[in-house]
Design a protein around this motif. Structure first.
Motif, short mmCIF file in Angstrom:
data_model
loop_
_atom_site.label_atom_id
_atom_site.label_comp_id
_atom_site.label_asym_id
_atom_site.label_seq_id
_atom_site.Cartn_x
_atom_site.Cartn_y
_atom_site.Cartn_z
N ILE A 86 0.84 -1.20 0.00
CA ILE A 86 0.00 0.00 0.00
C ILE A 86 0.88 1.25 0.00
O ILE A 86 1.78 1.39 0.83
N ALA A 151 -10.89 6.22 -5.55
CA ALA A 151 -9.90 5.84 -4.55
C ALA A 151 -9.18 7.10 -4.08
O ALA A 151 -9.12 8.11 -4.80
N MET A 189 -1.19 -1.31 -4.34
CA MET A 189 -2.11 -0.20 -4.57
C MET A 189 -1.45 1.10 -4.16
O MET A 189 -1.05 1.25 -3.01
N PRO A 193 -6.44 2.00 0.32
CA PRO A 193 -7.76 1.36 0.34
C PRO A 193 -8.49 1.58 1.66
O PRO A 193 -9.72 1.66 1.67
N GLU A 194 -7.75 1.67 2.75
CA GLU A 194 -8.39 1.85 4.06
C GLU A 194 -9.04 3.22 4.21
O GLU A 194 -9.84 3.43 5.12
N SER A 196 -10.46 4.69 1.32
CA SER A 196 -11.20 4.83 0.07
C SER A 196 -12.64 4.34 0.17
O SER A 196 -13.23 3.88 -0.82
N THR A 199 -15.24 1.44 -1.99
CA THR A 199 -14.35 0.81 -2.96
C THR A 199 -13.15 0.19 -2.27
O THR A 199 -12.77 -0.96 -2.54
N GLY A 200 -12.55 0.92 -1.36
CA GLY A 200 -11.38 0.42 -0.65
C GLY A 200 -11.70 -0.78 0.21
O GLY A 200 -10.93 -1.76 0.25
N LEU A 203 -12.01 -3.83 -1.96
CA LEU A 203 -10.70 -4.31 -2.37
C LEU A 203 -10.01 -5.08 -1.24
O LEU A 203 -9.39 -6.12 -1.47
#
Length: 212
Positions: A86, A151, A189, A193-194, A196, A199-200, A203
């Motif tokens: 990440i 994102a 990524m 993601p945490e 987002s 969406t996150g 994922l």
């Protein structure tokens, strides 16, 4: 099942820990721990490498923990454990980073990490905020995610891959900026993601269910 989020003092991991624990509970993916212990990484079923800050500092911090660094390489290279990088953790997957100085990466994905250079002078660097993903290749971690989903990014550098097939998604920011890379049991990524939202979280859940 155990997912290890590696703590090498590269940033605040609280939000990542909470997001992964939440989704692990929802998809029944077992335990999620934040750890700097090599033995925990060595026995983990999945490994996550976050990272905030500059590439050279993060690379030095990771390599400075010899047992942890070796356990990471063994888990991913020898045991084939599913891996997620990440932000700078994704950039460290590259062969080399060009931020401030040339710094060797893990060399898991051929390419180099270079400064974003938008064609539009009005676009600021760092690239900060929400952007629409443009998915370039099918991947199980994209299940339920499509081009146009948002994102959250905070970065000044991104990865130029040597093999175009290793770039799974990008965003437009005065040119194409790499958003997701991957091959074999590894995925990275550039965004968080945490942070987002839906969406996150999707994922993260997909990564926790992924069985390459």
């Amino acid at each position: 099942m155990l997912t290890a989020i590696i703590d090498y003092e590269s940033g605040n991991l609280h939000s990542a820990e909470k997001a992964f624990q939440r989704m692990a509970g929802e998809v029944e993916a077992g335990e999620v721990v934040v750890t700097s212990e090599a033995d925990v990484v060595a026995r983990a079923d999945r490994v996550v490498l976050p990272g905030d800050g500059a590439f050279p500092a993060c690379a030095a911090a990771l390599r400075g923990r010899s047992g942890l660094y070796d356990a990471l390489r063994h888990a991913v290279e020898d045991k084939g454990r599913p891996f997620l990088g990440i932000c700078v953790g994704m950039q460290l997957m590259a062969r080399i980073g060009r931020e401030y100085q040339d710094t060797d990466g893990l060399n898991w994905i051929g390419g180099e990490v270079v400064r974003i250079n938008p064609s539009d002078a009005a676009l600021k660097v760092p690239h900060m905020g929400w952007n629409d993903l443009d998915i370039n290749a099918n991947h199980p971690v994209f299940d339920g995610v499509q081009s146009g989903d948002h994102a959250y990014f905070v970065h000044s550098y991104h990865m130029h891959v040597s093999d175009p097939s290793d770039r799974l998604a990008h965003v437009e920011y005065g040119g194409e900026v790499t958003a997701v890379i991957g091959r074999d049991t590894m995925i990275g990524m550039q965004f968080h993601p945490e942070k987002s939202q839906a969406t996150g979280l999707r994922l993260i859940a997909n990564f926790l269910r992924w069985t390459p």
